[in-house]
Scaffold this motif. Structure first.
Motif, PDB file in Angstrom:
ATOM      1  N   ALA A 280      34.061 -22.995 -24.977  1.00  0.00           N
ATOM      2  CA  ALA A 280      34.504 -23.425 -23.641  1.00  0.00           C
ATOM      3  C   ALA A 280      33.302 -23.965 -22.866  1.00  0.00           C
ATOM      4  O   ALA A 280      32.189 -23.495 -23.006  1.00  0.00           O
ATOM      5  N   GLN A 281      33.571 -24.950 -22.057  1.00  0.00           N
ATOM      6  CA  GLN A 281      32.508 -25.555 -21.262  1.00  0.00           C
ATOM      7  C   GLN A 281      32.275 -24.739 -19.994  1.00  0.00           C
ATOM      8  O   GLN A 281      33.235 -24.290 -19.364  1.00  0.00           O
ATOM      9  N   SER A 282      31.055 -24.576 -19.643  1.00  0.00           N
ATOM     10  CA  SER A 282      30.762 -23.793 -18.438  1.00  0.00           C
ATOM     11  C   SER A 282      29.362 -24.093 -17.926  1.00  0.00           C
ATOM     12  O   SER A 282      28.527 -24.650 -18.647  1.00  0.00           O
ATOM     13  N   VAL A 283      29.159 -23.718 -16.680  1.00  0.00           N
ATOM     14  CA  VAL A 283      27.852 -23.827 -16.038  1.00  0.00           C
ATOM     15  C   VAL A 283      27.573 -22.499 -15.359  1.00  0.00           C
ATOM     16  O   VAL A 283      28.440 -21.957 -14.671  1.00  0.00           O
ATOM     17  N   ALA A 284      26.374 -22.007 -15.527  1.00  0.00           N
ATOM     18  CA  ALA A 284      25.984 -20.743 -14.903  1.00  0.00           C
ATOM     19  C   ALA A 284      24.769 -20.957 -14.010  1.00  0.00           C
ATOM     20  O   ALA A 284      23.794 -21.597 -14.407  1.00  0.00           O
ATOM     21  N   GLN A 285      24.870 -20.459 -12.809  1.00  0.00           N
ATOM     22  CA  GLN A 285      23.735 -20.413 -11.899  1.00  0.00           C
ATOM     23  C   GLN A 285      23.478 -18.934 -11.646  1.00  0.00           C
ATOM     24  O   GLN A 285      24.209 -18.295 -10.890  1.00  0.00           O
ATOM     25  N   PRO A 286      22.478 -18.383 -12.293  1.00  0.00           N
ATOM     26  CA  PRO A 286      22.331 -16.922 -12.321  1.00  0.00           C
ATOM     27  C   PRO A 286      21.916 -16.281 -11.002  1.00  0.00           C
ATOM     28  O   PRO A 286      22.045 -15.077 -10.844  1.00  0.00           O
ATOM     29  N   GLU A 287      21.440 -17.078 -10.068  1.00  0.00           N
ATOM     30  CA  GLU A 287      20.967 -16.528  -8.787  1.00  0.00           C
ATOM     31  C   GLU A 287      21.894 -16.953  -7.667  1.00  0.00           C
ATOM     32  O   GLU A 287      22.142 -18.138  -7.474  1.00  0.00           O
ATOM     33  N   ASP A 288      22.414 -15.960  -6.924  1.00  0.00           N
ATOM     34  CA  ASP A 288      23.223 -16.305  -5.754  1.00  0.00           C
ATOM     35  C   ASP A 288      22.355 -16.906  -4.660  1.00  0.00           C
ATOM     36  O   ASP A 288      22.799 -17.778  -3.922  1.00  0.00           O
ATOM     37  N   GLN A 289      21.138 -16.392  -4.542  1.00  0.00           N
ATOM     38  CA  GLN A 289      20.240 -16.863  -3.497  1.00  0.00           C
ATOM     39  C   GLN A 289      18.812 -16.887  -4.014  1.00  0.00           C
ATOM     40  O   GLN A 289      18.401 -16.026  -4.800  1.00  0.00           O
ATOM     41  N   VAL A 290      18.082 -17.894  -3.562  1.00  0.00           N
ATOM     42  CA  VAL A 290      16.658 -18.011  -3.857  1.00  0.00           C
ATOM     43  C   VAL A 290      15.930 -18.109  -2.523  1.00  0.00           C
ATOM     44  O   VAL A 290      16.311 -18.913  -1.665  1.00  0.00           O
ATOM     45  N   ASN A 291      14.918 -17.280  -2.362  1.00  0.00           N
ATOM     46  CA  ASN A 291      14.112 -17.307  -1.153  1.00  0.00           C
ATOM     47  C   ASN A 291      12.708 -17.788  -1.500  1.00  0.00           C
ATOM     48  O   ASN A 291      12.110 -17.340  -2.478  1.00  0.00           O
ATOM     49  N   VAL A 292      12.185 -18.693  -0.683  1.00  0.00           N
ATOM     50  CA  VAL A 292      10.852 -19.235  -0.944  1.00  0.00           C
ATOM     51  C   VAL A 292      10.189 -19.560   0.389  1.00  0.00           C
ATOM     52  O   VAL A 292      10.867 -19.901   1.374  1.00  0.00           O
ATOM     53  N   ALA A 293       8.890 -19.434   0.424  1.00  0.00           N
ATOM     54  CA  ALA A 293       8.148 -19.777   1.631  1.00  0.00           C
ATOM     55  C   ALA A 293       7.879 -21.277   1.671  1.00  0.00           C
ATOM     56  O   ALA A 293       7.670 -21.920   0.624  1.00  0.00           O
ATOM     57  N   GLU A 294       7.899 -21.819   2.861  1.00  0.00           N
ATOM     58  CA  GLU A 294       7.617 -23.248   3.023  1.00  0.00           C
ATOM     59  C   GLU A 294       6.263 -23.586   2.422  1.00  0.00           C
ATOM     60  O   GLU A 294       5.283 -22.864   2.604  1.00  0.00           O
ATOM     61  N   GLY A 295       6.224 -24.689   1.689  1.00  0.00           N
ATOM     62  CA  GLY A 295       4.993 -25.125   1.053  1.00  0.00           C
ATOM     63  C   GLY A 295       4.836 -24.622  -0.372  1.00  0.00           C
ATOM     64  O   GLY A 295       4.028 -25.167  -1.133  1.00  0.00           O
ATOM     65  N   ASN A 296       5.592 -23.602  -0.742  1.00  0.00           N
ATOM     66  CA  ASN A 296       5.539 -23.094  -2.109  1.00  0.00           C
ATOM     67  C   ASN A 296       6.476 -23.882  -3.012  1.00  0.00           C
ATOM     68  O   ASN A 296       7.454 -24.472  -2.538  1.00  0.00           O
ATOM     69  N   PRO A 297       6.223 -23.858  -4.317  1.00  0.00           N
ATOM     70  CA  PRO A 297       7.160 -24.511  -5.235  1.00  0.00           C
ATOM     71  C   PRO A 297       8.466 -23.723  -5.325  1.00  0.00           C
ATOM     72  O   PRO A 297       8.479 -22.503  -5.137  1.00  0.00           O
ATOM     73  N   LEU A 298       9.545 -24.443  -5.604  1.00  0.00           N
ATOM     74  CA  LEU A 298      10.835 -23.786  -5.753  1.00  0.00           C
ATOM     75  C   LEU A 298      11.470 -24.168  -7.080  1.00  0.00           C
ATOM     76  O   LEU A 298      11.246 -25.253  -7.612  1.00  0.00           O
ATOM     77  N   THR A 299      12.254 -23.228  -7.607  1.00  0.00           N
ATOM     78  CA  THR A 299      13.052 -23.465  -8.801  1.00  0.00           C
ATOM     79  C   THR A 299      14.428 -22.862  -8.582  1.00  0.00           C
ATOM     80  O   THR A 299      14.546 -21.709  -8.172  1.00  0.00           O
ATOM     81  N   VAL A 300      15.453 -23.639  -8.858  1.00  0.00           N
ATOM     82  CA  VAL A 300      16.829 -23.157  -8.850  1.00  0.00           C
ATOM     83  C   VAL A 300      17.350 -23.326 -10.271  1.00  0.00           C
ATOM     84  O   VAL A 300      17.339 -24.419 -10.817  1.00  0.00           O
ATOM     85  N   LYS A 301      17.825 -22.223 -10.843  1.00  0.00           N
ATOM     86  CA  LYS A 301      18.129 -22.208 -12.270  1.00  0.00           C
ATOM     87  C   LYS A 301      19.574 -22.597 -12.578  1.00  0.00           C
ATOM     88  O   LYS A 301      20.492 -22.311 -11.801  1.00  0.00           O
ATOM     89  N   CYS A 302      19.740 -23.232 -13.748  1.00  0.00           N
ATOM     90  CA  CYS A 302      21.057 -23.625 -14.217  1.00  0.00           C
ATOM     91  C   CYS A 302      21.059 -23.611 -15.739  1.00  0.00           C
ATOM     92  O   CYS A 302      20.129 -24.137 -16.357  1.00  0.00           O
ATOM     93  N   THR A 303      22.063 -22.997 -16.332  1.00  0.00           N
ATOM     94  CA  THR A 303      22.276 -23.097 -17.771  1.00  0.00           C
ATOM     95  C   THR A 303      23.694 -23.584 -18.008  1.00  0.00           C
ATOM     96  O   THR A 303      24.574 -23.414 -17.173  1.00  0.00           O
ATOM     97  N   TYR A 304      23.916 -24.179 -19.157  1.00  0.00           N
ATOM     98  CA  TYR A 304      25.198 -24.809 -19.417  1.00  0.00           C
ATOM     99  C   TYR A 304      25.663 -24.517 -20.837  1.00  0.00           C
ATOM    100  O   TYR A 304      24.868 -24.152 -21.704  1.00  0.00           O
ATOM    101  N   SER A 305      26.949 -24.704 -21.026  1.00  0.00           N
ATOM    102  CA  SER A 305      27.546 -24.633 -22.349  1.00  0.00           C
ATOM    103  C   SER A 305      28.551 -25.768 -22.452  1.00  0.00           C
ATOM    104  O   SER A 305      29.505 -25.825 -21.659  1.00  0.00           O
ATOM    105  N   VAL A 306      28.325 -26.674 -23.372  1.00  0.00           N
ATOM    106  CA  VAL A 306      29.200 -27.839 -23.514  1.00  0.00           C
ATOM    107  C   VAL A 306      29.127 -28.341 -24.946  1.00  0.00           C
ATOM    108  O   VAL A 306      28.092 -28.223 -25.592  1.00  0.00           O
ATOM    109  N   SER A 307      30.222 -28.887 -25.424  1.00  0.00           N
ATOM    110  CA  SER A 307      30.202 -29.489 -26.753  1.00  0.00           C
ATOM    111  C   SER A 307      29.636 -30.901 -26.636  1.00  0.00           C
ATOM    112  O   SER A 307      29.891 -31.606 -25.671  1.00  0.00           O
ATOM    113  N   GLY A 308      28.846 -31.286 -27.600  1.00  0.00           N
ATOM    114  CA  GLY A 308      28.274 -32.626 -27.581  1.00  0.00           C
ATOM    115  C   GLY A 308      27.083 -32.719 -26.657  1.00  0.00           C
ATOM    116  O   GLY A 308      26.534 -31.720 -26.178  1.00  0.00           O
TER     117      GLY A 308
END
Lengths: 114, 114
Positions: B1-29
Motif C-alpha cells: 500500500a502507498q503511504s507517507v509518514a511524517q514521524p514528528e508532529d512538531q519540530v522546534n528550532v531556534a531562529e538561525g539554526n538549521p532545520l529538518t522536517v522528516k518524511c518517509t514513503y512507501s510506493v510501488s515504482g
C-alpha cells in the motif's frame, strides 16, 4: 491569474441541510480535486476530475457529490450534512503532461455542521 | 500500500539554526515526491518536488529536500531557519494510480523561536 478560488470561506450548516462548495480555476488545468483536512490527519481525497464530464471517487467520497461541466468549475455538493463533515475543504488543480505533477490549492472553505 | 509518514508532529528550532522536517514513503515504482507548506488559515503552497535526477532538490524560500532511495526518505531542510518559516508542512507522494493524485502525510508543525 486568480489561480484556484473557493467560495464561501466559512459556512455553518445544520444537520440535514445541503450546500454546494464552489471551486474555480483560471489556469486551464484539466485535473481538479477536492480534499478535506481534519486536524492531525493530513488531507484526504474526496473526488477528483480529469476533465469536463469525467469524475471519480477518491478515498472518502461518502456523503458528497461532484460534477464538472466546464474545465474551470468543479463544485462539491453535500446533500444531507452531518456533523462528521465538519472540516476544512480544499480544492486543487493540476496540469497534465510530463513534469507538471504538482497541484495548486485554493484558500479553503471552513465548514461547521451543528 | 502507498503511504507517507511524517514521524514528528512538531519540530522546534531556534531562529538561525538549521532545520529538518522528516518524511518517509512507501510506493510501488519510482516515487514522485512533494513538499507543501500551509500558513494559518491559508491553502497549501507548493515548495518543491522530486521527479528524477539530482537527489538534492532546491525549492522556494530557501528550502531544499534530499531524496534517499535506500532509506525511502525525502527530508525537508533549510540551513538557517526564520521565524516566518513557522507553519504546517506536508510531504506527499504521487499516487501510482495516476492523474497526479497525491497521498499526503499527516503534517508536521514547525515552530521557529526567536
Amino acid at each position: 491569474n486568480a489561480g484556484v478560488t473557493q467560495t464561501p470561506k466559512f459556512r455553518v450548516l445544520k444537520t440535514g441541510q445541503s450546500m454546494t462548495l464552489l471551486c474555480a480555476q483560471d489556469m486551464n488545468h484539466e485535473y481538479m480535486y477536492w480534499y478535506r483536512q481534519d486536524p492531525g490527519m493530513g488531507l484526504k481525497l474526496i473526488y477528483y476530475s480529469v476533465g469536463a464530464g469525467i469524475t471519480d471517487k477518491g478515498e472518502v467520497p461518502n456523503g458528497y457529490n461532484v460534477s464538472r461541466s466546464t474545465t474551470e468549475d468543479f463544485p462539491l455538493r453535500l446533500e444531507l450534512a452531518a456533523p462528521s463533515q465538519t472540516s476544512v475543504y480544499f480544492c486543487a488543480s493540476s496540469l497534465t503532461g510530463q513534469y507538471s505533477y504538482e497541484q495548486y490549492f485554493g484558500p479553503g472553505t471552513r465548514l461547521t455542521v451543528t | 500500500a502507498q503511504s507517507v509518514a511524517q514521524p514528528e508532529d512538531q519540530v522546534n528550532v531556534a531562529e538561525g539554526n538549521p532545520l529538518t522536517v522528516k518524511c518517509t514513503y512507501s510506493v510501488s515504482g519510482n516515487p514522485y515526491l512533494f513538499w507543501y507548506v500551509q500558513y494559518p488559515n491559508r491553502g497549501l503552497q507548493f515548495l518543491l518536488k522530486y521527479i528524477t535526477g539530482d537527489n538534492l532538490v532546491k525549492g522556494s524560500y530557501g528550502f531544499e529536500a534530499e531524496f534517499n532511495k535506500s532509506q525511502t526518505s525525502f527530508h525537508l531542510k533549510k540551513p538557517s531557519a526564520l521565524v516566518s518559516d513557522s507553519a504546517l508542512y506536508f510531504c506527499a507522494v504521487r499516487d501510482a494510480g495516476g492523474y497526479n493524485k497525491l497521498i499526503f502525510g499527516a503534517g508536521t508543525r514547525l515552530a521557529v523561536h526567536p
